[in-house]
Design a protein around this motif. Sequence first.
Motif, mmCIF file in Angstrom:
data_model
loop_
_atom_site.group_PDB
_atom_site.id
_atom_site.type_symbol
_atom_site.label_atom_id
_atom_site.label_comp_id
_atom_site.label_asym_id
_atom_site.label_seq_id
_atom_site.Cartn_x
_atom_site.Cartn_y
_atom_site.Cartn_z
ATOM 1 N N LEU A 102 0.722 -1.150 0.133
ATOM 2 C CA LEU A 102 -0.033 -0.091 0.002
ATOM 3 C C LEU A 102 1.069 1.190 0.072
ATOM 4 N N THR A 161 1.638 4.714 1.011
ATOM 5 C CA THR A 161 1.179 5.515 2.136
ATOM 6 C C THR A 161 1.687 6.840 2.123
ATOM 7 N N SER A 171 0.167 9.208 4.209
ATOM 8 C CA SER A 171 -0.509 9.715 5.660
ATOM 9 C C SER A 171 -0.613 8.615 6.793
ATOM 10 N N ASN A 231 -3.347 8.309 8.129
ATOM 11 C CA ASN A 231 -4.898 8.248 8.032
ATOM 12 C C ASN A 231 -5.034 6.750 7.038
ATOM 13 N N GLN A 232 -4.122 6.849 6.268
ATOM 14 C CA GLN A 232 -4.391 5.511 5.174
ATOM 15 C C GLN A 232 -4.156 4.226 5.981
#
Length: 499
Positions: free
Chosen positions: A300, A302, A304, A306-307
Amino acid sequence: MPHTKDELPDALYRAAQVRALDARLIAAGTPGFELMQRAAYATWRALVRKWPAASELTVLAGHGNNAGDGYRVATLAQRAGWRVRVLAVGDPQRLQGDAAWAHAEAVSENVGVTAWSAASELRGVVLDALLGIGLNGEVREPYASAIAAINASGLPVVAVDIPSGLCADTGRVLGDSVRADLTVTFIGLKLGLFTADAADHVGELVFNDLQASAETFSDIAAAARRLNVANLPRLAARPPTAHKGRFGHVLLIGGDHGFGGAILLSSESALRSGAGMVSLATRAEHVPAALNRVPEVMALGTSSANQLMGLLEKVSTLVVGPGLGQAGWGRALLSAAANAPLPQVWDADALNLLASGVVSLPRDCVITPHPGEAARLLGISTAEVQADRPAAALALSKKHTAVVVLKGAGSLVAHPDGRLALCHQGHPAMATAGLGDVLAGLIGALLAQGMDGFDAACLGVWLHANAGQQQGEFGRGLAASDLIPAIRQLLEEHAPCLK
């Protein structure tokens, strides 16, 4: 009975404990001189096995019981027809008790005893009977000069009980230490023979318990346990109905700009060590490399923290820190991980950020510092960590209520309850980048498969060290990724996947 290098007992003791065991043997009816004779015979047998063509012996003797062992070996060599002489670094007049008897016996057998000086010539096999396990301060003269002469001689060297100048509790060199080719140690294995500087000084290790019974050790708890095949924790066999959902989902977090390789090594290690599923949260720029190298890992991109939130609810174990960096991106991702109620492995920059105080360690963590990182976490110098590695590992474990893997020669695994395990396997070729990343991924995979933190750390450290030892036989140029297939093979040999 005697033990060879591959048959050493598990229990490791501190010097004071070994002295207590010695006292128990004497109190139970074995005269001290008889123990000295047994130690001398054990040393003599090991010496002759090691150098069967030798016929000359030079003994350097101090003024304690270690010297008494040396005088007894000299007597045995004299009786066997060897050319023998003792260089007395400690004044024989200061010898007491059993050691004085051993000296008198040697003199009565016409062993030549002369005072050591800087001009003394060393010949044949050199026997180090200078200082023993009681040393707890820096080596002083004339012993320092005698040790330097032994090391400069180029002759084969055997140490009685422990190489003189090596701390029996910590493995630290106390100013200078004999570099032995063979060390013959007695009654109980000393912790300091296996960590810190020990590997450069002990040589081949032979153990003899001097016929101590199990009752002798009954209520003296070992200071540490040496990891070996017989006492390693095991993963359960996998049944025919096994599926990926039963073996955990590891999420690895790291790989800031310029550090993508570290987290990829950890990811591949976790995958190959048996985790059911592996996900990777890293910079978007590293996703193509991840897909190319390990397409089985769900990568993934990423930008931030939040992800991560949705993913953290789906995984069972975290590995955080390889290539994480200490900038804002890494700090944000580490903060998110610290708030997740999951078993975790923290390594590398996760530990540096922990030391800086910007984040707190969650429960159920394994941390894997090298000595420099351990020093920052404890607020002391690296030299202080290395001066007493067992104490540093235990202090870290209690401070952070975490399982600690203190990496380095003689890696240590410490539990907050005081348990301490030691792994002395490894190879000099392992002195290369990326091996810690492989270890972090391996321990994460073992956690994901249901092991607790201490067991996962013990098994992971042993697998990692022995894979390195195996691959190190090929010499320099070892790459961290070379360990991964070797770890997989060793894990299967130790705990087969199928019933």
